[in-house]
Design a protein around this motif. Structure first.
Motif, PDB file in Angstrom:
ATOM      1  N   GLN A  20       0.844  -1.437  -0.044  1.00 49.86           N
ATOM      2  CA  GLN A  20       0.003   0.062   0.141  1.00 49.86           C
ATOM      3  C   GLN A  20       0.990   1.378  -0.052  1.00 49.86           C
ATOM      4  O   GLN A  20       0.456   2.343  -0.391  1.00 49.86           O
ATOM      5  CB  GLN A  20      -1.013  -0.009   1.125  1.00 49.86           C
ATOM      6  N   ALA A  21       1.989   1.126   0.146  1.00 53.61           N
ATOM      7  CA  ALA A  21       2.985   2.257   0.293  1.00 53.61           C
ATOM      8  C   ALA A  21       4.282   1.704  -0.139  1.00 53.61           C
ATOM      9  O   ALA A  21       4.673   0.369  -0.421  1.00 53.61           O
ATOM     10  CB  ALA A  21       3.187   2.726   1.762  1.00 53.61           C
ATOM     11  N   ARG A  22       5.222   2.669  -0.810  1.00 58.32           N
ATOM     12  CA  ARG A  22       6.354   2.251  -1.628  1.00 58.32           C
ATOM     13  C   ARG A  22       7.665   3.094  -0.985  1.00 58.32           C
ATOM     14  O   ARG A  22       7.160   4.255  -0.792  1.00 58.32           O
ATOM     15  CB  ARG A  22       6.385   2.371  -3.079  1.00 58.32           C
ATOM     16  N   VAL A  23       8.727   2.466  -1.052  1.00 57.69           N
ATOM     17  CA  VAL A  23       9.858   3.274  -0.644  1.00 57.69           C
ATOM     18  C   VAL A  23       9.883   4.230  -1.444  1.00 57.69           C
ATOM     19  O   VAL A  23      10.353   5.405  -1.270  1.00 57.69           O
ATOM     20  CB  VAL A  23      11.265   2.333  -0.208  1.00 57.69           C
ATOM     21  N   ASP A  24       9.951   4.211  -2.843  1.00 57.17           N
ATOM     22  CA  ASP A  24       9.998   5.154  -3.793  1.00 57.17           C
ATOM     23  C   ASP A  24       9.245   6.592  -3.626  1.00 57.17           C
ATOM     24  O   ASP A  24       9.666   7.770  -3.849  1.00 57.17           O
ATOM     25  CB  ASP A  24       9.623   4.779  -5.359  1.00 57.17           C
ATOM     26  N   ASP A  25       8.110   6.292  -2.730  1.00 55.87           N
ATOM     27  CA  ASP A  25       7.379   7.602  -2.464  1.00 55.87           C
ATOM     28  C   ASP A  25       8.161   8.338  -1.500  1.00 55.87           C
ATOM     29  O   ASP A  25       7.920   9.659  -1.249  1.00 55.87           O
ATOM     30  CB  ASP A  25       6.029   7.073  -1.725  1.00 55.87           C
ATOM     31  N   LEU A  26       9.196   8.149  -0.607  1.00 58.49           N
ATOM     32  CA  LEU A  26       9.972   8.833   0.104  1.00 58.49           C
ATOM     33  C   LEU A  26      11.015   9.343  -0.341  1.00 58.49           C
ATOM     34  O   LEU A  26      11.412  10.532   0.035  1.00 58.49           O
ATOM     35  CB  LEU A  26      10.463   7.884   1.424  1.00 58.49           C
ATOM     36  N   LEU A  27      11.476   9.118  -1.574  1.00 57.28           N
ATOM     37  CA  LEU A  27      12.445   9.856  -2.325  1.00 57.28           C
ATOM     38  C   LEU A  27      12.116  11.146  -3.157  1.00 57.28           C
ATOM     39  O   LEU A  27      10.935  11.167  -3.400  1.00 57.28           O
ATOM     40  CB  LEU A  27      13.223   8.681  -3.530  1.00 57.28           C
TER      41      LEU A  27
END
Length: 194
Positions: free
Chosen positions: A184-191
């Motif tokens: 539901q969440a991706r690490v890419d969203d933090l970059l």
């Protein structure tokens, strides 16, 4: 450090309030992270207060032990001995043949520093003033034992609130982890975007 109040406006009141963890799975990820940061900050503050109270308790215990051992303050070397013993009490260094403090290193890693340090210091100083132990050498044995009991009681209340805050922090962390695990969440969203 007063106990949390339902509906209060302080951070601890919010973190320990009934609605803080309600519907966590339905909140936007950013809101869950914000709640976790809020709980983490409160945990850092409570840990700071707790350490200050433990230091005061250590000073009282050291004076009680010194008196029980028959040492006397004053006279040749008396003040130096008291300073040496208090220094041992308040540091993590080994004390003679004793082991290092057993509570050292058992806490959580926190990414935040305590906030409101002066406010917390004043609260602890007020507790110390309330129990009348600004001069441990001038207090009677009975006064020392009573002061120790009151400081320890306050520390236990702070510790109980801290445990509840840690539970809230853990619930928020688990929700964030669940979202990443379930996609539901991706690490890419933090970059940052390029």
């Amino acid at each position: 450090m007063t106990d949390p109040m339902p509906g209060g406006r302080r951070r601890i009141d919010r973190v320990l309030g009934e609605g803080f963890l309600e519907g966590l799975a339905d909140l936007p990820l950013q809101e869950v992270r914000e709640r976790r940061r809020e709980a983490e900050q409160e945990e850092a503050d409570l840990s700071y207060v707790r350490r200050m109270l433990q230091g005061r308790s250590d000073i009282l215990r050291a004076e009680i032990a010194r008196r029980a051992g028959g040492s006397h303050v004053g006279g040749a070397g008396g003040d130096e001995e008291l300073v040496r013993r208090l220094t041992e009490v308040l540091t993590d260094a080994p004390r003679g043949d004793q082991r290092q403090r057993s509570d050292h290193g058992l806490g959580r890693f926190l990414s935040v520093e305590p906030s409101r340090v002066d406010e917390h210091r004043r609260e602890v100083e007020q507790v110390v003033a309330d129990v009348g132990i600004s001069d441990v050498t001038g207090a009677s044995d009975e006064e020392l034992r009573a002061a120790l009991a009151r400081v320890e009681d306050f520390e236990h209340r702070v510790s109980a609130s801290r445990r509840r805050v840690q539970e809230a922090m853990d619930a928020c962390t688990a929700e964030v982890a669940r979202r990443y695990t379930e996609g539901q969440a991706r690490v890419d969203d933090l970059l940052p975007e390029r």
